[in-house]
Design a protein around this motif. Sequence first.
Motif, PDB file in Angstrom:
ATOM      1  N   GLY A 397      54.137   0.307  38.615  1.00 32.70           N
ATOM      2  CA  GLY A 397      54.382  -0.723  39.607  1.00 32.70           C
ATOM      3  C   GLY A 397      53.072  -1.381  40.020  1.00 32.70           C
ATOM      4  O   GLY A 397      52.017  -1.164  39.420  1.00 32.70           O
ATOM      5  N   THR A 398      53.138  -2.185  41.042  1.00 34.36           N
ATOM      6  CA  THR A 398      51.940  -2.860  41.538  1.00 34.36           C
ATOM      7  C   THR A 398      50.993  -1.831  42.126  1.00 34.36           C
ATOM      8  O   THR A 398      51.356  -1.091  43.043  1.00 34.36           O
ATOM      9  CB  THR A 398      52.311  -3.897  42.615  1.00 34.36           C
ATOM     10  OG1 THR A 398      53.240  -4.816  42.050  1.00 34.36           O
ATOM     11  CG2 THR A 398      51.090  -4.647  43.081  1.00 34.36           C
ATOM     12  N   SER A 399      49.768  -1.784  41.600  1.00 37.34           N
ATOM     13  CA  SER A 399      48.814  -0.779  42.055  1.00 37.34           C
ATOM     14  C   SER A 399      47.894  -1.300  43.153  1.00 37.34           C
ATOM     15  O   SER A 399      47.399  -0.540  43.976  1.00 37.34           O
ATOM     16  CB  SER A 399      47.970  -0.272  40.875  1.00 37.34           C
ATOM     17  OG  SER A 399      47.309  -1.350  40.233  1.00 37.34           O
ATOM     18  N   ARG A 400      47.637  -2.622  43.170  1.00 34.93           N
ATOM     19  CA  ARG A 400      46.790  -3.169  44.224  1.00 34.93           C
ATOM     20  C   ARG A 400      47.577  -3.208  45.539  1.00 34.93           C
ATOM     21  O   ARG A 400      48.751  -3.572  45.550  1.00 34.93           O
ATOM     22  CB  ARG A 400      46.317  -4.578  43.865  1.00 34.93           C
ATOM     23  CG  ARG A 400      45.222  -4.598  42.808  1.00 34.93           C
ATOM     24  CD  ARG A 400      44.860  -6.023  42.444  1.00 34.93           C
ATOM     25  NE  ARG A 400      44.175  -6.718  43.516  1.00 34.93           N
ATOM     26  CZ  ARG A 400      42.868  -6.661  43.731  1.00 34.93           C
ATOM     27  NH1 ARG A 400      42.113  -5.923  42.936  1.00 34.93           N
ATOM     28  NH2 ARG A 400      42.307  -7.335  44.714  1.00 34.93           N
ATOM     29  N   PRO A 401      46.931  -2.831  46.646  1.00 38.41           N
ATOM     30  CA  PRO A 401      47.624  -2.870  47.934  1.00 38.41           C
ATOM     31  C   PRO A 401      48.117  -4.276  48.249  1.00 38.41           C
ATOM     32  O   PRO A 401      47.392  -5.259  48.072  1.00 38.41           O
ATOM     33  CB  PRO A 401      46.540  -2.425  48.927  1.00 38.41           C
ATOM     34  CG  PRO A 401      45.538  -1.669  48.106  1.00 38.41           C
ATOM     35  CD  PRO A 401      45.556  -2.323  46.757  1.00 38.41           C
ATOM     36  N   GLY A 402      49.363  -4.390  48.673  1.00 37.20           N
ATOM     37  CA  GLY A 402      49.950  -5.688  48.937  1.00 37.20           C
ATOM     38  C   GLY A 402      49.952  -6.042  50.410  1.00 37.20           C
ATOM     39  O   GLY A 402      49.760  -5.184  51.289  1.00 37.20           O
ATOM     40  N   LYS A 568      36.863  -4.172  46.227  1.00 33.81           N
ATOM     41  CA  LYS A 568      37.035  -4.285  44.771  1.00 33.81           C
ATOM     42  C   LYS A 568      38.387  -3.746  44.317  1.00 33.81           C
ATOM     43  O   LYS A 568      38.997  -4.269  43.389  1.00 33.81           O
ATOM     44  CB  LYS A 568      35.915  -3.528  44.049  1.00 33.81           C
ATOM     45  CG  LYS A 568      34.549  -4.187  44.097  1.00 33.81           C
ATOM     46  CD  LYS A 568      33.551  -3.357  43.319  1.00 33.81           C
ATOM     47  CE  LYS A 568      32.178  -3.996  43.310  1.00 33.81           C
ATOM     48  NZ  LYS A 568      31.177  -3.185  42.579  1.00 33.81           N
ATOM     49  N   ASP A 569      38.850  -2.656  44.967  1.00 33.38           N
ATOM     50  CA  ASP A 569      40.111  -2.033  44.563  1.00 33.38           C
ATOM     51  C   ASP A 569      41.323  -2.705  45.175  1.00 33.38           C
ATOM     52  O   ASP A 569      42.457  -2.240  45.008  1.00 33.38           O
ATOM     53  CB  ASP A 569      40.107  -0.543  44.916  1.00 33.38           C
ATOM     54  CG  ASP A 569      39.966  -0.301  46.418  1.00 33.38           C
ATOM     55  OD1 ASP A 569      39.809  -1.285  47.180  1.00 33.38           O
ATOM     56  OD2 ASP A 569      40.006   0.878  46.832  1.00 33.38           O
ATOM     57  N   GLY A 570      41.115  -3.813  45.909  1.00 31.45           N
ATOM     58  CA  GLY A 570      42.219  -4.535  46.510  1.00 31.45           C
ATOM     59  C   GLY A 570      42.527  -4.142  47.941  1.00 31.45           C
ATOM     60  O   GLY A 570      43.396  -4.745  48.574  1.00 31.45           O
ATOM     61  N   THR A 571      41.837  -3.131  48.490  1.00 31.73           N
ATOM     62  CA  THR A 571      42.067  -2.710  49.863  1.00 31.73           C
ATOM     63  C   THR A 571      41.689  -3.820  50.840  1.00 31.73           C
ATOM     64  O   THR A 571      40.650  -4.465  50.677  1.00 31.73           O
ATOM     65  CB  THR A 571      41.255  -1.443  50.184  1.00 31.73           C
ATOM     66  OG1 THR A 571      41.616  -0.417  49.257  1.00 31.73           O
ATOM     67  CG2 THR A 571      41.523  -0.967  51.603  1.00 31.73           C
ATOM     68  N   LEU A 572      42.520  -4.024  51.842  1.00 35.88           N
ATOM     69  CA  LEU A 572      42.292  -5.058  52.845  1.00 35.88           C
ATOM     70  C   LEU A 572      41.767  -4.431  54.128  1.00 35.88           C
ATOM     71  O   LEU A 572      42.330  -3.438  54.614  1.00 35.88           O
ATOM     72  CB  LEU A 572      43.589  -5.815  53.145  1.00 35.88           C
ATOM     73  CG  LEU A 572      44.224  -6.575  51.977  1.00 35.88           C
ATOM     74  CD1 LEU A 572      45.606  -7.076  52.361  1.00 35.88           C
ATOM     75  CD2 LEU A 572      43.351  -7.741  51.570  1.00 35.88           C
ATOM     76  N   ARG A 573      40.699  -5.003  54.664  1.00 38.69           N
ATOM     77  CA  ARG A 573      40.133  -4.569  55.939  1.00 38.69           C
ATOM     78  C   ARG A 573      39.945  -5.795  56.820  1.00 38.69           C
ATOM     79  O   ARG A 573      39.177  -6.695  56.476  1.00 38.69           O
ATOM     80  CB  ARG A 573      38.797  -3.844  55.729  1.00 38.69           C
ATOM     81  CG  ARG A 573      38.920  -2.504  55.024  1.00 38.69           C
ATOM     82  CD  ARG A 573      39.553  -1.470  55.937  1.00 38.69           C
ATOM     83  NE  ARG A 573      39.634  -0.165  55.298  1.00 38.69           N
ATOM     84  CZ  ARG A 573      40.683   0.294  54.657  1.00 38.69           C
ATOM     85  NH1 ARG A 573      41.767  -0.475  54.564  1.00 38.69           N
ATOM     86  NH2 ARG A 573      40.691   1.485  54.122  1.00 38.69           N
ATOM     87  N   PHE A 574      40.631  -5.827  57.969  1.00 34.57           N
ATOM     88  CA  PHE A 574      40.612  -7.002  58.828  1.00 34.57           C
ATOM     89  C   PHE A 574      39.553  -6.883  59.926  1.00 34.57           C
ATOM     90  O   PHE A 574      39.293  -5.785  60.430  1.00 34.57           O
ATOM     91  CB  PHE A 574      41.988  -7.205  59.473  1.00 34.57           C
ATOM     92  CG  PHE A 574      43.014  -7.769  58.550  1.00 34.57           C
ATOM     93  CD1 PHE A 574      43.308  -9.118  58.558  1.00 34.57           C
ATOM     94  CD2 PHE A 574      43.694  -6.956  57.657  1.00 34.57           C
ATOM     95  CE1 PHE A 574      44.251  -9.656  57.701  1.00 34.57           C
ATOM     96  CE2 PHE A 574      44.645  -7.468  56.799  1.00 34.57           C
ATOM     97  CZ  PHE A 574      44.921  -8.829  56.827  1.00 34.57           C
TER      98      PHE A 574
END
Length: 614
Positions: A397-402, A568-574
């Motif tokens: 499935g989608t591996s990058r955090p959505g 880089k791994d797609g993790t989002l930090r606001f």
Amino acid sequence: MEEQAFVIALVGVLGIGAQWLAWRTGWPAIVLMLAAGFLAGPVFGLFDPETAFGELLEPMVAIGVALILFEGGLNLDLRELRHAGDGVWRLVLFGVPIGWLLGSLAGYYVAGLVWPVAILFGGILVVTGPTVVLPLLRQATIQPRPAATLKWEAIVNDPIGALCAVIAYEYFRLTAETPDATVIEIVPPMIIAVLLAGGIGYAAARLVAWSFPRGVIPEYLKAPVLLTLVVGVFVLSNAIEHEAGLMAVTVMGVALANMNVTSLRSIHHFKENIALILVSGIFIVLSASLDFEELSYFNWRFGLFLLALLFLVRPLTILTSLLFSSVPWNERLFLAWIAPRGIVMVAVSGLFALRLSELGYADGEVLIGLSFAVVVATIVAHGFTVDLVARWLGVKGTSRPGLLIVGSTPWTIALAQEMHSLKTPVMIVDSSWQRLAPARRAGLPYYHGEILNEATEHNLDLTPFQVLVAATENEAYNTLVCNEFAYEIGRDTVYQLGEAASDDDRHAIPPSLRGRALFESGFGVADVNERQAQGWIFRKTRLSDEFKFEDARELLPESGHLLLLLRKDGTLRFFTHASRPEPRPGDTVVSFTPPKSRTADERARDNERGTQTA
């Protein structure tokens, strides 16, 4: 008394500690729990569960397994069978007898067990177990159809495998007393007992579905009443037939899950927490109960048996069961490899090992050690390869955090387009088809429906989305969404725009219920909509060793605002009013800025280039 309290506390620390370590490292949690229990028990001798709990150990584990199966049944939605039904029914109707036959043959010809022990153990090998399958699916992010197939197989086949072992045991016990006894004398009464147990489980589910919505049970008693009822159903069904209680609680869970009892939502997280604690505790207790004498039975033939189980029994079972089915070949091969065993197998093996020894079968003593070897081998083999195999076979499935965005507005659509361009999975959810029109024209993924509706849980796969932003025009609704999904996604990863401008609105919504406020300035809905109308845009800046965050900050217009960092791994930090993520080289900074705005340094560089050109 003090020793038992120490054991309970130690089991809790080891079990939850292993779960936390698995979360931090990405290792399979079950492997770490088995290792922790084995080190605490046989290796260092910190405690012995059998000494601490005595005769209470077996019923404690049995009730724990029953509660786990019930909680697993509550996760089974019959609507999933629209896509996975063909594979699931084949794995139950054909997979169980084929797996039982092949497991028995491997036990006799490869492991060298006597026929009665091999046949009984073959029945136990049918189970896979939700306690290990569900964590693996969460860890690897598998596509919905193969994930649903594995989940259904694990939960449905658990009680069936236990009942297969009961049928085998009752047959050998009866033939020991009456040599000319036949299977016909055993199977029909067993089927009647199972049907009766299933009826008890279904009746209990109907009772809950009738009483909870009508206020017969007060809110604060719903969780205790439900847990007590599950234990009562389990004990009553077991009194009718050994291990029939597992079937009863599974039927109860599945039936209750499909009766649309809305009041169960209030105890959803409680039951999940109970299941997590039970899984952790039971694995620690069972692995700590091992002793080196049981492991001394292990020999080279058992090693070959494990290889046969991994590479012959499971693949042949799956591929034969799914012949001429609609399941694609890549999914068949994936299912043929993934079959970790768990708590039910160890618990049932320990129960029948003693009973077989009482009947005079010497090989019964090896079942405990062999069952643990199967659990460890399958968990290690499948736990550490599930991600790789899924990627090879194209079922990943989608591996990058959505990013899940609730509310379709010009600002959220612009945000979704920006994140979509950065390869972040995005989904816009709104109950208005008209408000979703711009999202459809932009080609963005969307879901038309009410996010708080219970049906959304079944129609929208929330697994790929690890961050939620609620940005509708209604502040109170945004707060409600964040509060609802805080337990599922995480309190630290649900966001909404800042507080409303009105003092009345600000004091109307308690801060403890709100999601994290976007932007350090705490922009509200009106603020971003006003700036969006003025032409403000999202900009992205890539950081590197040479171009650091301070450089990006200098280029940011004075009126601009930082929104988030994309790792880089797609993790989002606001960036929020309460916290600021630590930027690193390779991160992408996304900001919200006025259109065509330039800093003094940019204008100075432009002027310098103009002078040089002239």
